[in-house]
Design an enzyme around this catalytic site. Sequence first.
Site, mmCIF file in Angstrom:
data_model
loop_
_atom_site.group_PDB
_atom_site.id
_atom_site.type_symbol
_atom_site.label_atom_id
_atom_site.label_comp_id
_atom_site.label_asym_id
_atom_site.label_seq_id
_atom_site.Cartn_x
_atom_site.Cartn_y
_atom_site.Cartn_z
ATOM 1 N N ARG A 129 0.881 -1.178 0.000
ATOM 2 C CA ARG A 129 0.000 0.000 0.000
ATOM 3 C C ARG A 129 0.911 1.218 0.000
ATOM 4 O O ARG A 129 1.708 1.409 0.928
ATOM 5 C CB ARG A 129 -0.908 -0.001 1.234
ATOM 6 C CG ARG A 129 -1.552 1.353 1.467
ATOM 7 C CD ARG A 129 -2.668 1.312 2.480
ATOM 8 N NE ARG A 129 -3.835 0.642 1.932
ATOM 9 C CZ ARG A 129 -5.054 0.731 2.455
ATOM 10 N NH1 ARG A 129 -5.262 1.463 3.544
ATOM 11 N NH2 ARG A 129 -6.077 0.100 1.913
ATOM 12 N N HIS A 162 -7.350 0.789 -6.393
ATOM 13 C CA HIS A 162 -7.558 -0.069 -5.209
ATOM 14 C C HIS A 162 -8.252 -1.354 -5.675
ATOM 15 O O HIS A 162 -9.416 -1.601 -5.364
ATOM 16 C CB HIS A 162 -8.409 0.687 -4.176
ATOM 17 C CG HIS A 162 -8.364 0.107 -2.793
ATOM 18 N ND1 HIS A 162 -7.601 -0.997 -2.449
ATOM 19 C CD2 HIS A 162 -8.999 0.492 -1.643
ATOM 20 C CE1 HIS A 162 -7.771 -1.263 -1.159
ATOM 21 N NE2 HIS A 162 -8.607 -0.385 -0.655
ATOM 22 N N GLN A 184 -10.114 -3.888 -3.161
ATOM 23 C CA GLN A 184 -11.396 -3.395 -2.652
ATOM 24 C C GLN A 184 -12.504 -3.656 -3.677
ATOM 25 O O GLN A 184 -13.613 -4.083 -3.328
ATOM 26 C CB GLN A 184 -11.296 -1.892 -2.361
ATOM 27 C CG GLN A 184 -12.582 -1.298 -1.863
ATOM 28 C CD GLN A 184 -12.974 -1.798 -0.480
ATOM 29 O OE1 GLN A 184 -12.191 -1.708 0.452
ATOM 30 N NE2 GLN A 184 -14.175 -2.331 -0.346
ATOM 31 N N ASP A 236 -17.099 7.516 -1.378
ATOM 32 C CA ASP A 236 -15.799 7.404 -0.699
ATOM 33 C C ASP A 236 -15.559 8.747 -0.007
ATOM 34 O O ASP A 236 -16.257 9.731 -0.296
ATOM 35 C CB ASP A 236 -14.713 7.117 -1.759
ATOM 36 C CG ASP A 236 -13.326 6.825 -1.169
ATOM 37 O OD1 ASP A 236 -13.218 6.592 0.049
ATOM 38 O OD2 ASP A 236 -12.351 6.841 -1.952
ATOM 39 N N CYS A 267 -16.172 1.754 0.749
ATOM 40 C CA CYS A 267 -14.959 0.986 1.057
ATOM 41 C C CYS A 267 -14.560 1.122 2.519
ATOM 42 O O CYS A 267 -13.888 0.253 3.059
ATOM 43 C CB CYS A 267 -13.822 1.412 0.142
ATOM 44 S SG CYS A 267 -13.352 3.149 0.318
ATOM 45 N N ARG A 321 -13.635 -8.492 1.693
ATOM 46 C CA ARG A 321 -12.206 -8.247 1.435
ATOM 47 C C ARG A 321 -11.411 -9.522 1.735
ATOM 48 O O ARG A 321 -10.494 -9.886 1.008
ATOM 49 C CB ARG A 321 -11.676 -7.113 2.332
ATOM 50 C CG ARG A 321 -12.226 -5.726 2.054
ATOM 51 C CD ARG A 321 -11.766 -5.187 0.729
ATOM 52 N NE ARG A 321 -10.304 -5.156 0.601
ATOM 53 C CZ ARG A 321 -9.500 -4.183 1.066
ATOM 54 N NH1 ARG A 321 -10.014 -3.142 1.668
ATOM 55 N NH2 ARG A 321 -8.181 -4.248 0.875
HETATM 56 N N1 NVA Z 1 -9.854 6.952 -1.172
HETATM 57 C C1 NVA Z 1 -9.494 6.445 0.128
HETATM 58 C C2 NVA Z 1 -9.741 4.973 0.194
HETATM 59 C C3 NVA Z 1 -9.423 4.348 1.525
HETATM 60 C C4 NVA Z 1 -9.615 2.867 1.544
HETATM 61 C C5 NVA Z 1 -8.031 6.757 0.399
HETATM 62 O O1 NVA Z 1 -7.206 6.636 -0.525
HETATM 63 O O2 NVA Z 1 -7.716 7.176 1.516
HETATM 64 N N1 CP Z 2 -11.101 -0.028 2.515
HETATM 65 C C1 CP Z 2 -9.830 -0.104 2.951
HETATM 66 O O1 CP Z 2 -8.893 -0.360 2.189
HETATM 67 O O2 CP Z 2 -9.687 0.093 4.283
HETATM 68 P P1 CP Z 2 -8.337 0.234 5.099
HETATM 69 O O3 CP Z 2 -7.744 1.566 4.734
HETATM 70 O O4 CP Z 2 -8.756 0.167 6.535
HETATM 71 O O5 CP Z 2 -7.404 -0.874 4.716
#
Ligand code: NVA
Ligand code: CP
Length: 305
Positions: free
Chosen positions: A102, A129, A132, A219, A259, A287
């Site tokens: 990540r 992502h 997800q 989101d 998500c 997930r």
């Molecule tokens: N768009 C959000 C998704 C989190 C799972 C982020 O990138 O923080």
């Molecule tokens: N939806 C998602 O990826 O959540 P986290 O940021 O908690 O991993």
Amino acid sequence: MKDLLTLLDLSAEQILEILDLADKLKECKYDGISHQKLKNKTLAMIFEKSSTRTRVSFEVGMFELGGQAIFLSSNDIQLGRGESVKDTARVLDRYVDGIMIRTYKQSDVEELAAYSRVPVINGLTDEFHPCQVLADLMTIREYFKTFKGLNACFIGDSYNMANSLIVGCLKMGMNFTLITPDASTLSPRVLEFVKDYPNFKITDNVLEGAKGAHVLFTDVWASMGHEKEVSSRKEKFKDFAITDEVMAVAAENAIIQHCLPAHKGEEISEEIFEAHAKEIFDEAENRLHAQKAVMVMLMSGGMKK
Ligand code: NVA
Ligand code: CP
């Protein structure tokens, strides 16, 4: 296929193969049948951003498959002190059987994959992502039994979730409307991809875009990395939320997918969130099952071409 970097790389058949295996793994778990398909295998998990769901579901997933996961925060490994992505890849692939990452730049994930001989899985970048969205697609099929003919809409920021949802839903045969004040922040690769899909639309009219929607996605307005823009983004997206008016124009049996984490009172109200909590937490659970399917496919023999 060696890696999962973006759903753009997967055919509809490959996505369905993952979803079918995810359904089977979920059923087996519910029946108390364990599948130790990754016995003695190790997944390295590199996190340059925070996570609850991704970290826990990958770690539990590896355990349930008979293997183990190692959590590597970029604060603690040399990557955070400037060791290159390509050297990190060439070290980790000597020890582990798969790497989940990540991070910020999609190009870092791609470089990691290019230099790693073991599979690399994208656990979220600024651009995509995919894990997800596999869970979201799994959930949608559980609720509607099909993808064909379903209308999906995404309300809000044209960022990583929007990019991946557009690709995943269109590949599965759904109609998709992006409801946003600014589509210019979409990935250029996604803008190129949608050219082949006349059933993809962009609008800044929320009620028009959500009309007849079976699945409504949203989101947060300020994603990880956008912390300094929280107040300007509140202004930019204030009319781009799931409200009672929006739900009133959606299909009668509409579901909401988020998500998570959610900022209740911003992109979705507390009341609507709670009314749709069942499907949102089914999505969070999925997930685990979807990622177990991805890991089994990539880490024990690979996915069909
Ligand atoms: N768009 C959000 C998704 C989190 C799972 C982020 O990138 O923080
Ligand atoms: N939806 C998602 O990826 O959540 P986290 O940021 O908690 O991993």
